[in-house]
Every structure is written in C-alpha cells, then in structure tokens.
Design a protein around this motif. Sequence first.
Motif, mmCIF file in Angstrom:
data_model
loop_
_atom_site.group_PDB
_atom_site.id
_atom_site.type_symbol
_atom_site.label_atom_id
_atom_site.label_comp_id
_atom_site.label_asym_id
_atom_site.label_seq_id
_atom_site.Cartn_x
_atom_site.Cartn_y
_atom_site.Cartn_z
ATOM 1 N N GLY A 148 0.790 -1.227 0.000
ATOM 2 C CA GLY A 148 0.000 0.000 0.000
ATOM 3 C C GLY A 148 0.822 1.277 0.000
ATOM 4 O O GLY A 148 0.273 2.376 0.083
ATOM 5 N N GLU A 149 2.137 1.138 -0.094
ATOM 6 C CA GLU A 149 3.020 2.306 -0.031
ATOM 7 C C GLU A 149 3.781 2.429 -1.361
ATOM 8 O O GLU A 149 4.265 1.426 -1.885
ATOM 9 C CB GLU A 149 4.011 2.040 1.119
ATOM 10 N N ASN A 150 3.891 3.651 -1.882
ATOM 11 C CA ASN A 150 4.705 3.873 -3.082
ATOM 12 C C ASN A 150 6.144 4.107 -2.639
ATOM 13 O O ASN A 150 6.485 5.186 -2.164
ATOM 14 C CB ASN A 150 4.169 5.072 -3.862
ATOM 15 N N ILE A 151 6.996 3.105 -2.814
ATOM 16 C CA ILE A 151 8.350 3.215 -2.256
ATOM 17 C C ILE A 151 9.250 4.140 -3.081
ATOM 18 O O ILE A 151 10.329 4.501 -2.631
ATOM 19 C CB ILE A 151 9.024 1.841 -2.013
ATOM 20 N N VAL A 152 8.786 4.545 -4.268
ATOM 21 C CA VAL A 152 9.573 5.524 -5.039
ATOM 22 C C VAL A 152 9.645 6.845 -4.257
ATOM 23 O O VAL A 152 10.637 7.564 -4.324
ATOM 24 C CB VAL A 152 8.956 5.735 -6.451
ATOM 25 N N ASP A 153 8.575 7.122 -3.494
ATOM 26 C CA ASP A 153 8.529 8.378 -2.721
ATOM 27 C C ASP A 153 9.077 8.223 -1.303
ATOM 28 O O ASP A 153 9.099 9.191 -0.550
ATOM 29 C CB ASP A 153 7.074 8.870 -2.599
ATOM 30 N N ALA A 154 9.466 7.004 -0.917
ATOM 31 C CA ALA A 154 9.875 6.788 0.479
ATOM 32 C C ALA A 154 11.215 7.472 0.769
ATOM 33 O O ALA A 154 12.088 7.547 -0.101
ATOM 34 C CB ALA A 154 9.991 5.287 0.752
ATOM 35 N N VAL A 155 11.347 7.965 1.981
ATOM 36 C CA VAL A 155 12.621 8.595 2.368
ATOM 37 C C VAL A 155 13.644 7.493 2.666
ATOM 38 O O VAL A 155 13.287 6.331 2.896
ATOM 39 C CB VAL A 155 12.458 9.518 3.616
ATOM 40 N N GLU A 156 14.927 7.864 2.685
ATOM 41 C CA GLU A 156 16.001 6.878 2.827
ATOM 42 C C GLU A 156 15.850 6.034 4.099
ATOM 43 O O GLU A 156 16.092 4.835 4.096
ATOM 44 C CB GLU A 156 17.368 7.575 2.781
ATOM 45 N N LYS A 157 15.399 6.670 5.172
ATOM 46 C CA LYS A 157 15.258 5.936 6.440
ATOM 47 C C LYS A 157 14.241 4.791 6.307
ATOM 48 O O LYS A 157 14.468 3.680 6.785
ATOM 49 C CB LYS A 157 14.809 6.926 7.525
ATOM 50 N N ARG A 158 13.154 5.078 5.627
ATOM 51 C CA ARG A 158 12.118 4.064 5.414
ATOM 52 C C ARG A 158 12.650 2.950 4.488
ATOM 53 O O ARG A 158 12.410 1.765 4.713
ATOM 54 C CB ARG A 158 10.873 4.739 4.810
ATOM 55 N N LEU A 159 13.391 3.346 3.462
ATOM 56 C CA LEU A 159 13.953 2.352 2.537
ATOM 57 C C LEU A 159 14.941 1.439 3.269
ATOM 58 O O LEU A 159 14.963 0.226 3.051
ATOM 59 C CB LEU A 159 14.652 3.043 1.357
ATOM 60 N N ALA A 160 15.746 2.036 4.157
ATOM 61 C CA ALA A 160 16.709 1.234 4.927
ATOM 62 C C ALA A 160 15.958 0.239 5.797
ATOM 63 O O ALA A 160 16.358 -0.932 5.915
ATOM 64 C CB ALA A 160 17.585 2.155 5.773
ATOM 65 N N SER A 161 14.850 0.666 6.376
ATOM 66 C CA SER A 161 14.074 -0.230 7.226
ATOM 67 C C SER A 161 13.456 -1.361 6.387
ATOM 68 O O SER A 161 13.440 -2.522 6.809
ATOM 69 C CB SER A 161 13.041 0.611 7.981
ATOM 70 N N LEU A 162 12.978 -1.032 5.191
ATOM 71 C CA LEU A 162 12.447 -2.087 4.300
ATOM 72 C C LEU A 162 13.532 -3.092 3.932
ATOM 73 O O LEU A 162 13.291 -4.297 3.900
ATOM 74 C CB LEU A 162 11.913 -1.471 3.000
ATOM 75 N N ARG A 163 14.746 -2.580 3.686
ATOM 76 C CA ARG A 163 15.849 -3.471 3.299
ATOM 77 C C ARG A 163 16.228 -4.402 4.451
ATOM 78 O O ARG A 163 16.685 -5.502 4.236
ATOM 79 C CB ARG A 163 17.072 -2.664 2.844
ATOM 80 N N HIS A 164 16.027 -3.921 5.682
ATOM 81 C CA HIS A 164 16.327 -4.774 6.835
ATOM 82 C C HIS A 164 15.246 -5.807 7.079
ATOM 83 O O HIS A 164 15.536 -6.965 7.348
ATOM 84 C CB HIS A 164 16.484 -3.920 8.102
ATOM 85 N N SER A 165 13.987 -5.363 7.013
ATOM 86 C CA SER A 165 12.946 -6.243 7.528
ATOM 87 C C SER A 165 12.133 -6.945 6.456
ATOM 88 O O SER A 165 11.643 -8.040 6.680
ATOM 89 C CB SER A 165 12.019 -5.453 8.444
#
Length: 253
Positions: free
Chosen positions: A70-87
């Motif tokens: 439900g989230e457009n990750i193209v617009d996500a900030v780096e902190k959110r992207l880092a969290s996605l890459r971890h979890s």
Amino acid sequence: MKHSILSANGLCKSFAHNGGQVHVLSQVDLELYERDFTVIMGASGSGKSTLLYALSGMDQATAGQVMYGGENIVDAVEKRLASLRHSDFGFIFQQMHLVSNLSLLENIVVPGYLNKKVSVNQVKARAEELLQMMGLSHIKSHLPSQVSGGEQQRCAIARAVINNPKLLFADEPTGALNRKNTTEVLNLLTDLNQSGQSILMVTHDIRAALRATRLLYLEDGKIVGDLPLPDYSLEEEKSREAQVNAWLSAMEW
Ligand SMILES: Nc1ncnc2c1ncn2[C@@H]1O[C@H](COP(=O)(O)OP(=O)(O)OP(=O)(O)O)[C@@H](O)[C@H]1O
Ligand SMILES: [Mg+2]
C-alpha cells in the motif's frame, strides 16, 4: 489465487550521460506475486539490474510507482527504505559482499541483530537452522577467505533470509560460481522458494532460469515476454529446458 506482493506502474529510469539522458526503463508495468520464483532474462544492457534496483528501492526510479504493502516506495525517504531493506527485503549479488573480518556465522547474524523485531536468541536459533540448511555448520567459524566461492554465496543467501524477508532479490547470484557451486546455490534457492519464499532473480544463466515459476523477458527496458512455469523438479528438467529454450529463441535471446 495468487496474491500480489509488489507492483510497478509506469516505471521509468533514466541516467544523465554525456550531457543527455539515457532512458533505460520505459514505462514498465509489472505485478509480482507471493511464492513465485520470478526470473528476469534479457540481453546484456537491456536494463535487468536497473529494474531490480528500482523495484527494491535500492535506486530511485525517475518516474512511475512501485507499490509495496500500500506504499509507493519511489517516494519513500532513505530511512524508510533502509528499514524495508532490513525487515522486508533480502538481497543477493554476484559478488557476495561478505564482511571479510567476520566469520560466516557472524556475517549471517548481523542483519538479524539490526532487526529490532526479534530477540538475540531467536536470531541465533534461526542462524543455526540456516547454517544447517546451507551445509555450513561445520565451517561457521571460518572467515569468508577460508571457504570456497560456493560456500560464500550460500552464506550470503543465509544472511539475506535471516530476517525472513517477504521478497528476496537476487542479481546474477551464480554469475561468479563454477558449475557444481551453481547447482548447489540453485538447489538452495529452489528449496527456499518451494518452502514459500518469494524470489525475484536476474540471470544470464539458462540453468538458473529453469528454476523459475515465472520467466520475464526484458528488451530495451520493456517487458516483452512473460512465461508461467510449474514448480521445478529435477525429473522434469529436460522437458522444461526444451520449453524454456524454445521460448528464449522466440524472444530472440
Ligand atoms: N549509473 C549509470 N549511468 C549511466 N548509464 C547507466 C548507469 N547504470 C546503468 N546504465 C546503463 O543502463 C543500461 C542498462 O544497464 P543494466 O545494468 O540494467 O543492464 P543489465 O541488463 O543488467 O546488463 P547485464 O546483463 O550486462 O548485467 C546500460 O546501457 C547501462 O550502460
Ligand atoms: Mg546486470
């Protein structure tokens, strides 16, 4: 009924080059599904790695959307992207990128310890289970330089799945391996997929492509072929190979 896990809509990626723009991905629309082993093939330079990086948020698309949960990750900030890459996402590359002064076990547990959602004991237990599965238990205290390329890649796979990612991304994971190690790594990826792991892999290697449950063909930054396949089994490899080869010929691979 297949459940969507990630989708791209009108995805574009361009690079600035020699004062102009190189358009690598042009308006890619793609839906990836849970439990699929999706494999992207295509000529060198067709944009496979670029697509993988744009879909995983490793690199930012120039235009379009990548929808995940439900989230457009193209617009996500780096902190959110880092969290996605971890979890949520796991990554495997041709070069394993293991930390050279950490043992295999330590390499595997590090991303687990960075994941706040699980306890240290849970990470340790999962790491032991993965070492067993990857056939690395007896060398878990070795440094990466003390084991073979295939063992390093198996360690990198264990590290990539320590946090039970929803989606595992792999860019040419067998590109640096010999035949025997390639087979071992592909068997592990197939086992992971058949136990429910969703995978998106880029490869040049027909043997790797045979493990797909869905094959995509990329040409000049567009998906021009999409072939569903049943789950891989060794007994049916010959007929599968004939089918995939015929499809690749039709794609002018
Ligand atoms: N940072 C960049 N700057 C400029 N051009 C780039 C950049 N990254 C990639 N490209 C160009 O984009 C195109 C696609 O590259 P990409 O690495 O996605 O191809 P590929 O299909 O993965 O190729 P290969 O099979 O050789 O790995 C290539 O022409 C490449 O030169
Ligand atoms: Mg590439």
